[in-house]
Design a protein around this motif. Structure first.
Motif, PDB file in Angstrom:
ATOM      1  N   ARG A   9       8.717   2.544   7.750  1.00 23.70           N
ATOM      2  CA  ARG A   9       8.342   1.416   6.896  1.00 23.70           C
ATOM      3  C   ARG A   9       8.283   1.789   5.420  1.00 23.70           C
ATOM      4  N   LYS A  19      15.208  -0.839  -6.287  1.00 28.10           N
ATOM      5  CA  LYS A  19      15.406  -1.165  -4.873  1.00 28.10           C
ATOM      6  C   LYS A  19      15.820   0.075  -4.088  1.00 28.10           C
ATOM      7  N   TYR A  28      12.804   2.325  -3.556  1.00 29.42           N
ATOM      8  CA  TYR A  28      11.878   1.809  -2.540  1.00 29.42           C
ATOM      9  C   TYR A  28      12.444   1.925  -1.123  1.00 29.42           C
ATOM     10  N   GLN A  29      13.775   2.025  -0.995  1.00 29.10           N
ATOM     11  CA  GLN A  29      14.374   2.176   0.329  1.00 29.10           C
ATOM     12  C   GLN A  29      14.214   3.598   0.872  1.00 29.10           C
ATOM     13  N   ARG A  56       9.604  -3.081  -0.153  1.00 33.76           N
ATOM     14  CA  ARG A  56       9.547  -3.393   1.272  1.00 33.76           C
ATOM     15  C   ARG A  56       8.105  -3.778   1.611  1.00 33.76           C
ATOM     16  N   GLU A  57       7.831  -3.937   2.916  1.00 33.53           N
ATOM     17  CA  GLU A  57       6.451  -4.224   3.299  1.00 33.53           C
ATOM     18  C   GLU A  57       5.562  -3.045   2.900  1.00 33.53           C
TER      19      GLU A  57
END
Length: 468
Positions: free
Chosen positions: A183, A226, A229-230, A260-261
Motif C-alpha cells: 500500500r 506521482k 508516491y508509487q 495513494r491510500e
C-alpha cells in the motif's frame, strides 16, 4: 533494602516494556543467524515470500471488495442500496486491515531479521555510495536496543531516541515490514534536505531487498510526485505530504491525484510536527505573488542583508582572534562567546573555519555552545539578537532576527512583512471577540489566511536565497 525489594517486586513501566520486547528481540536474532548462508537473490526472495503470504490471506477480502465496487460502478442502485454497499465496504476494509496487521505481527521477527542481514552484508562489503553529494561507506547493523525501537514503531507508539542513536536506521525495519502490504508507506521528516538525505542513506537496504524508495521534494511536478508516491517507501516533509493531500482533494482530473491510500507512516521529530507545527494550518490560498516575481523582488534585499552580516562576522572573528592571543582567562571566555556567535551567523566563514582547525579553539567553541544550550537554549537569544540572521547547520534552518527584518524592509515598509502570523492565536482572538458579527469574523479570518500565505511565501523565498 526495602526499596530495592519493592523495585524487584514492582518493576517500573520501562522495565515491564523491555521484558515484553525481549522475546521478540531474541526471535529476530534467531532468525537472523539462519540467514547468513543465503545468497543475495535468496535473501531478496524473502520479500516476495512475505508479500505472497499477505496476498493469499487477504485474497477473499479483495475479491469481495472489488465485487462491491463493481456494483457501484455498473449498477443502478437506490440511495439506500448504495449506503448499504458503502457500509459493507467499510466493514470489509476494517476486517482486511485487522488480518493484515495480524499477519505483519506474525512476520515481524523474520522481516526484521532480513533487514538486519541486509545491513550486515552492506557493512561487510563496505558498500560505498553517494548521499547528498558526499561519499558514504555503509557501516551500520542494528543493535538490540534499535530492534526494540523498531518494534515499538510498528506498534504505533512513540520511540524516544537521542541524536546519534540511529533513529534513521531504526525506521527502516517498520517501514520495510509495513510496505510488504503493497500500500506504500511514508517517512515524515522536517525539511527537504533530511528527507533526501535519509532516502539516499537508507536506500541501499531497501533496494537490496527488492523495494523501491522515493523522495518528495518541493517544486516537483505532478507526474514526478506521482512516481515517488508509487514507490514502496516514500520520504518527505510534513508540509509536502499535507499540501499534496489538499491538492488531491481539489483535483478536477483524477490523473492529477498523486497520493495513494494512506496506510502507514512514521513521523520523525513527532513533538515538533504534531504539536509545534500543528498550530500553523496548511492553507492553499488564492492568487499571491508568484515565486519568480518574489525572487526578483527579494534578491537585492537579501544581498544587502548578507553583505551587512558578513561585515559583522568579520569584526566578530577579528575580535575573537585578538582575545585568543591575550591568554587571559576572561578573554578566552569572551572569545568563546564570539566564536559561537560567528558560527551561528556564518558557519562557513573562511577565517572562522581556519580558526576552528585548531583543536583547542574547536573545543572552546564546543564548551561555549554547551553552556548556551543548557536550560533548553534559553540563553541563545543573547547571541542571536545581535545578528541579522542565524543558520542552524544541523537542521539547515535560517531564522531572521528583528534586526534582519528591519534591514530587509525598505523605507516606509513594515518589518513585520517578514514575520509569519500565528494563525491559531489570531483565529482564537477573533472567535472570542463578542463584538464581531459572524460575517466580520469570517472576513477577518480570510484576511489572516491571506496574510499567512503571502508572508509564508516571502519568508520561504528569503530563506532559499540565504541558503543559496
Amino acid at each position: 533494602m526495602v526499596l530495592k525489594l519493592l523495585q524487584k517486586i514492582f518493576p517500573t513501566k520501562r522495565e515491564r516494556d523491555i521484558r515484553q520486547l525481549l522475546p521478540l528481540v531474541e526471535a529476530i536474532n534467531r532468525e537472523y543467524e539462519q540467514l547468513h548462508g543465503l545468497t543475495d537473490a535468496e535473501l531478496r526472495a524473502k520479500t516476495d515470500l512475505f508479500r505472497s503470504i499477505i496476498r493469499e490471506r487477504t485474497e477473499s477480502y479483495r475479491q469481495q471488495i472489488e465485487s462491491l465496487r463493481e456494483q457501484l460502478r455498473t449498477r443502478e442502485l437506490s440511495y439506500e442500496e448504495r449506503l448499504d454497499v458503502y457500509d459493507r465496504l467499510a466493514k470489509l476494509d476494517e476486517e482486511e486491515y485487522r488480518l493484515i496487521q495480524a499477519t505483519l505481527d506474525e512476520l515481524l521477527p523474520q522481516a526484521y531479521a532480513v533487514v538486519k542481514e541486509a545491513c550486515r552484508r552492506l557493512a561487510e562489503m563496505q558498500y560505498t555510495y553517494e548521499v547528498v553529494g558526499h561519499q558514504v561507506v555503509w557501516d551500520m547493523v542494528p543493535f538490540d536496543v534499535q530492534l526494540m525501537g523498531a518494534i515499538v514503531l510498528h506498534q504505533g507508539k512513540i520511540a524516544e531516541m537521542a541524536t546519534g542513536e540511529g533513529k534513521t536506521l531504526v525506521a527502516v525495519m517498520p517501514l520495510y515490514l509495513n510496505a510488504l502490504a503493497g500500500r506504500g508507506v511514508h517517512l515524515v521528516t522536517v525539511n527537504d534536505y533530511l528527507a533526501r538525505r535519509d532516502a539516499e542513506w537508507m536506500g541501499p537496504v531497501f533496494r537490496l531487498l527488492g523495494m523501491t524508495v522515493g523522495c518528495i521534494q518541493s517544486q516537483m511536478s505532478i507526474p514526478e510526485r506521482k512516481r515517488q508516491y508509487q514507490c514502496d517507501v516514500t520520504y518527505g516533509t510534513n508540509s509536502e505530504f499535507g499540501f499534496d493531500y489538499l491538492r488531491d482533494n481539489m483535483a478536477l482530473d483524477p490523473n492529477d491525484i498523486v497520493q495513494r491510500e494512506h496506510w502507514y507512516a512514521i513521523v520523525d521529530e513527532v513533538d515538533s510536527i504534531l504539536i509545534d507545527e500543528a498550530r500553523t494550518p496548511l492553507i492553499i490560498s488564492g492568487p499571491v505573488v508568484s515565486s519568480n516575481e518574489e525572487f526578483v523582488r527579494m534578491n537585492p534585499r537579501v544581498r544587502r542583508l548578507v553583505e551587512v552580516q558578513t561585515r559583522l562576522i568579520n569584526q566578530i572573528v577579528a575580535e575573537a582572534e585578538r582575545l585568543l592571543r591575550s591568554g587571559d582567562k576572561e578573554d578566552r571566555e569572551r572569545a568563546g562567546k564570539l566564536l559561537l556567535q560567528a558560527h551561528r551567523g556564518l558557519p562557513k566563514h573562511k577565517r572562522l573555519l581556519k580558526l576552528l582547525a585548531d583543536a583547542d579553539v574547536k573545543q572552546l567553541l564546543h564548551e561555549t555552545e554547551l553552556y548556551y544550550l543548557r536550560d533548553q537554549g534559553i540563553h541563545l537569544h543573547e547571541l542571536d539578537e545581535e545578528l541579522y540572521y542565524t543558520i542552524d547547520e544541523k537542521t539547515h534552518q535560517v531564522d531572521i532576527s528583528e534586526k534582519g527584518r528591519q534591514l530587509l524592509a525598505n523605507t516606509g515598509e513594515d518589518p513585520d512583512m517578514f514575520l509569519i502570523p500565528d494563525v491559531g492565536t489570531e483565529i482564537s482572538v477573533i472567535e472570542q471577540n463578542p463584538e464581531l458579527t459572524t460575517e466580520e469574523k469570517q472576513r477577518r479570518k480570510d484576511e489572516i489566511f491571506r496574510l499567512y500565505a503571502e508572508r509564508s511565501e516571502r519568508v520561504h523565498v528569503v530563506n532559499q536565497l540565504l541558503r543559496a
